[in-house]
Design a protein around this motif. Structure first.
Motif, PDB file in Angstrom:
ATOM      1  N   SER A 350     -68.990 -56.567 -20.357  1.00  0.00           N
ATOM      2  CA  SER A 350     -68.624 -57.958 -20.124  1.00  0.00           C
ATOM      3  C   SER A 350     -67.394 -58.340 -20.927  1.00  0.00           C
ATOM      4  CB  SER A 350     -69.804 -58.862 -20.494  1.00  0.00           C
ATOM      5  OG  SER A 350     -69.454 -60.227 -20.413  1.00  0.00           O
ATOM      6  N   CYS A 351     -67.335 -57.889 -22.177  1.00  0.00           N
ATOM      7  CA  CYS A 351     -66.166 -58.169 -23.012  1.00  0.00           C
ATOM      8  C   CYS A 351     -64.921 -57.485 -22.453  1.00  0.00           C
ATOM      9  CB  CYS A 351     -66.419 -57.711 -24.442  1.00  0.00           C
ATOM     10  SG  CYS A 351     -65.025 -57.962 -25.546  1.00  0.00           S
ATOM     11  N   LEU A 352     -65.049 -56.228 -22.050  1.00  0.00           N
ATOM     12  CA  LEU A 352     -63.894 -55.486 -21.542  1.00  0.00           C
ATOM     13  C   LEU A 352     -63.353 -56.089 -20.249  1.00  0.00           C
ATOM     14  CD1 LEU A 352     -65.029 -51.784 -22.171  1.00  0.00           C
ATOM     15  CD2 LEU A 352     -63.533 -53.215 -23.580  1.00  0.00           C
ATOM     16  N   THR A 353     -64.230 -56.532 -19.362  1.00  0.00           N
ATOM     17  CA  THR A 353     -63.772 -57.041 -18.066  1.00  0.00           C
ATOM     18  C   THR A 353     -63.269 -58.476 -18.137  1.00  0.00           C
ATOM     19  OG1 THR A 353     -66.063 -57.639 -17.519  1.00  0.00           O
ATOM     20  CG2 THR A 353     -65.259 -55.534 -16.694  1.00  0.00           C
ATOM     21  N   ASN A 354     -63.739 -59.248 -19.131  1.00  0.00           N
ATOM     22  CA  ASN A 354     -63.358 -60.662 -19.200  1.00  0.00           C
ATOM     23  C   ASN A 354     -62.356 -60.989 -20.296  1.00  0.00           C
ATOM     24  OD1 ASN A 354     -65.245 -62.209 -17.212  1.00  0.00           O
ATOM     25  ND2 ASN A 354     -66.623 -60.815 -18.284  1.00  0.00           N
ATOM     26  N   SER A 355     -62.342 -60.219 -21.360  1.00  0.00           N
ATOM     27  CA  SER A 355     -61.449 -60.578 -22.471  1.00  0.00           C
ATOM     28  C   SER A 355     -60.914 -59.353 -23.201  1.00  0.00           C
ATOM     29  CB  SER A 355     -62.189 -61.505 -23.452  1.00  0.00           C
ATOM     30  OG  SER A 355     -63.409 -60.923 -23.882  1.00  0.00           O
ATOM     31  N   LEU A 356     -60.576 -58.315 -22.429  1.00  0.00           N
ATOM     32  CA  LEU A 356     -60.030 -57.085 -23.009  1.00  0.00           C
ATOM     33  C   LEU A 356     -58.771 -57.368 -23.824  1.00  0.00           C
ATOM     34  CD1 LEU A 356     -59.966 -53.950 -23.175  1.00  0.00           C
ATOM     35  CD2 LEU A 356     -58.616 -53.968 -21.069  1.00  0.00           C
ATOM     36  N   HIS A 357     -57.883 -58.212 -23.273  1.00  0.00           N
ATOM     37  CA  HIS A 357     -56.595 -58.480 -23.928  1.00  0.00           C
ATOM     38  C   HIS A 357     -56.745 -59.223 -25.242  1.00  0.00           C
ATOM     39  CE1 HIS A 357     -57.700 -61.800 -21.329  1.00  0.00           C
ATOM     40  NE2 HIS A 357     -56.837 -62.593 -21.932  1.00  0.00           N
ATOM     41  N   ASN A 361     -59.501 -54.618 -31.354  1.00  0.00           N
ATOM     42  CA  ASN A 361     -60.385 -53.965 -32.338  1.00  0.00           C
ATOM     43  C   ASN A 361     -61.612 -53.346 -31.687  1.00  0.00           C
ATOM     44  OD1 ASN A 361     -58.918 -54.385 -34.724  1.00  0.00           O
ATOM     45  ND2 ASN A 361     -59.690 -56.468 -34.954  1.00  0.00           N
ATOM     46  N   LEU A 362     -62.110 -53.960 -30.610  1.00  0.00           N
ATOM     47  CA  LEU A 362     -63.253 -53.373 -29.907  1.00  0.00           C
ATOM     48  C   LEU A 362     -62.839 -52.100 -29.185  1.00  0.00           C
ATOM     49  CD1 LEU A 362     -66.238 -53.564 -29.129  1.00  0.00           C
ATOM     50  CD2 LEU A 362     -65.562 -54.884 -27.121  1.00  0.00           C
ATOM     51  N   VAL A 363     -61.645 -52.106 -28.586  1.00  0.00           N
ATOM     52  CA  VAL A 363     -61.141 -50.889 -27.927  1.00  0.00           C
ATOM     53  C   VAL A 363     -60.983 -49.779 -28.967  1.00  0.00           C
ATOM     54  CG1 VAL A 363     -59.238 -49.888 -26.605  1.00  0.00           C
ATOM     55  CG2 VAL A 363     -59.974 -52.230 -26.135  1.00  0.00           C
ATOM     56  N   TYR A 364     -60.453 -50.123 -30.129  1.00  0.00           N
ATOM     57  CA  TYR A 364     -60.289 -49.140 -31.205  1.00  0.00           C
ATOM     58  C   TYR A 364     -61.644 -48.535 -31.581  1.00  0.00           C
ATOM     59  CZ  TYR A 364     -58.851 -47.130 -35.703  1.00  0.00           C
ATOM     60  OH  TYR A 364     -58.592 -46.264 -36.733  1.00  0.00           O
ATOM     61  N   VAL A 392     -61.829 -47.415 -19.386  1.00  0.00           N
ATOM     62  CA  VAL A 392     -61.080 -47.897 -20.553  1.00  0.00           C
ATOM     63  C   VAL A 392     -60.899 -46.774 -21.570  1.00  0.00           C
ATOM     64  CG1 VAL A 392     -61.204 -49.438 -22.558  1.00  0.00           C
ATOM     65  CG2 VAL A 392     -61.715 -50.319 -20.279  1.00  0.00           C
ATOM     66  N   ILE A 393     -61.964 -46.025 -21.851  1.00  0.00           N
ATOM     67  CA  ILE A 393     -61.872 -44.924 -22.815  1.00  0.00           C
ATOM     68  C   ILE A 393     -60.866 -43.886 -22.339  1.00  0.00           C
ATOM     69  CG2 ILE A 393     -63.132 -42.969 -23.794  1.00  0.00           C
ATOM     70  CD1 ILE A 393     -65.603 -44.764 -23.953  1.00  0.00           C
ATOM     71  N   THR A 394     -60.937 -43.503 -21.078  1.00  0.00           N
ATOM     72  CA  THR A 394     -60.035 -42.488 -20.520  1.00  0.00           C
ATOM     73  C   THR A 394     -58.586 -42.966 -20.544  1.00  0.00           C
ATOM     74  OG1 THR A 394     -61.801 -41.689 -19.068  1.00  0.00           O
ATOM     75  CG2 THR A 394     -59.549 -41.075 -18.493  1.00  0.00           C
ATOM     76  N   PHE A 395     -58.356 -44.214 -20.142  1.00  0.00           N
ATOM     77  CA  PHE A 395     -56.994 -44.771 -20.066  1.00  0.00           C
ATOM     78  C   PHE A 395     -56.340 -44.782 -21.446  1.00  0.00           C
ATOM     79  CE2 PHE A 395     -54.099 -48.384 -20.406  1.00  0.00           C
ATOM     80  CZ  PHE A 395     -53.233 -48.159 -19.342  1.00  0.00           C
TER      81      PHE A 395
END
Length: 478
Positions: A350-357, A361-364, A392-395
């Protein structure tokens, strides 16, 4: 019970008081007992009695509310360390109000005290009351809010806050519109943080208050805009600067982890995860430690999942050589842990699809622990929800690989921020919005009435109750 105020059933009131409390020292003229018993009858049937009761209801709710507001710790003064000792009238009034509000409805009329609690308005609200509301009164919401913020260390103040938020839409709207919500949320978080020092009822009420607040998207956005300095009671790590939203996430996750290792209360788990889920689409600028703790919780769940699978396999092997040993029911444990893992994956998704930008720190944290997610990519229970996380991980892994080896933390974050802009958002699959709403269990009085009376027993000043005569709640209720 008859309407004769001098008798309770077949007993004179004074005798009933003695029987109820288990003491001979109660005076019939005691003002607290007179208030309590004079308002503890079913709603009368005659129009004259009903009118008198309605007027009394308004008077009692208004006076009790004002006592609570203006004497519970003292509005505008330093909060007292022990409100029961410093403000006995306020404490008695609050307990009486909770008792009255939790009386069960009569067969032919609803509880007028609960009706009053559900409908009272702010003194600054000049709109007329609907004619359908018989027990209308007004109170200063700002003073009430201030008192509630100051007194959340007591069970009864937290229970009153829950009651008002859950049942009175005027209060809920007012509180959600406040620009100083940290004054209310921080004491609630401190209750949860010191979970091992609180009784389970107090923890439940604090958690449900958070769940009710997170039902509002405005609240979920605004808490990430409030920056806090030096949270001294949070001891796991020095937090010199963090948003209220990130702190809320940290405390809720800590509560989940405590519950996993200690109490194993599924109800607590469910409400914690529901609060996180409600917030997830609005996560903003997550503190690096909050992002780490989200992934660390998933890591803990993953290890627990693997351990249960291993135990099930070993038990199955053992049962092949011995028909006398019953096989433990690991299927149920596995089902519960997989439900929690599924919910955590949905929160991350939900976080990645709605507020990734908004959340590099979550992506990290995801990339740092990407091996954790490998085993769930093809798992039938998680395959669908893993699509976006895997993408997201692969990209971002590919972009880091292109940038070379031995990258600094700052350089990795810079690459992630650049990648967030470049990632085509249409490649992320849309899922239904995660939203959970608090609903009371059927027959809530089975929980609340014993809880309220246990508070009266433990907190009422100057009242003696014979513990041998108590049947409504267990003596270890605190």
């Amino acid at each position: 019970m008859g309407s004769n105020s001098s008798r309770i059933g077949d007993l004179p009131k004074n005798e009933y008081l003695k029987k109820l409390s288990g003491t001979e020292s109660i005076s019939e003229n005691d003002p607290f007992w007179n208030q309590l018993l004079s308002f503890s009858f079913p709603a009368p049937t005659s129009s004259t009695e009903l009118k008198l009761l309605e007027e009394a209801t308004i008077s009692v709710c208004r006076s009790l509310g004002l006592w609570t507001v203006f004497t519970l710790g003292g509005v505008g003064s330093k909060a007292a360390a022990s409100p029961e000792l410093s403000s006995p009238l306020a404490n008695q009034s609050l307990l009486l109000l909770l008792v009255l509000a939790n009386l069960t409805d009569a067969s032919d009329a609803p509880n007028p005290y609960r009706q009053a609690i559900m409908s009272f308005k702010n003194t600054q609200d000049s709109s007329p009351f609907p004619s359908s509301i018989p027990h209308a009164f007004q109170i200063n919401f700002n003073s009430l809010y201030t008192a509630l913020c100051e007194q959340q260390t007591s069970d009864q103040a937290t229970l009153l806050l829950y009651t008002l938020l859950h049942q009175n839409s005027n209060i809920r709207t007012y509180m959600l519109a406040r620009t100083d919500m940290e004054n209310l949320v921080l004491p609630i978080l401190e209750i949860l943080y010191h979970v091992e020092e609180r009784n389970s009822h107090h923890v439940y009420m604090a958690l449900i208050i958070l769940l009710i607040l997170t039902e509002d998207d405005g609240f979920n956005r605004s808490i990430h805009e409030v920056i806090l300095k030096n949270i001294t009671w949070y001891s796991e790590r020095v937090l010199t600067e963090i948003s209220l939203g990130s702190l809320l996430i940290l405390v809720v996750i800590r509560t989940i982890q405590y519950n996993m290792t200690r109490t194993r209360d599924k109800y607590l788990h469910t409400n914690c995860l529901a609060a996180l889920a409600n917030m997830s689409a609005q996560f903003r600028s997550l503190h690096q430690y909050a992002a780490q703790r989200i992934i660390s919780l998933f890591s803990l769940l993953s290890k627990k999942h693997n351990k249960v699978l291993e135990q099930a396999t070993q038990s199955l092997r053992g049962s092949l050589s011995s028909n006398d040993v019953p096989l433990p029911d690991y299927a149920q444990d596995l089902n519960v842990i997989e439900e929690v893992i599924r919910m955590m994956l949905e929160i991350i998704n939900s976080c990645l699809t709605n507020s990734l930008h908004h959340n590099p720190n979550l992506v990290y944290a995801l990339l740092y622990k990407r091996d954790l997610f490998e085993q769930f990519r093809t798992h039938p229970s998680f395959q669908d929800i893993m699509q976006n996380i895997d993408l997201v991980i692969t990209f971002f892994s590919s972009r880091l690989l292109q940038a070379g080896a031995e990258l600094s933390v700052e350089r990795v974050l810079e690459i992630i921020k650049q990648g967030i802009v470049a990632l085509p958002k249409d490649r992320l699959k849309k899922f239904p919005e995660l939203k959970f709403k608090y609903v009371e269990e059927e027959q809530p009085e089975e929980f609340f009435i014993p809880y309220v009376w246990s508070l009266v027993y433990n907190s009422a000043v100057g009242l003696y109750w014979n513990p041998q005569d108590i049947q409504l709640f267990t003596m270890d209720s605190d």
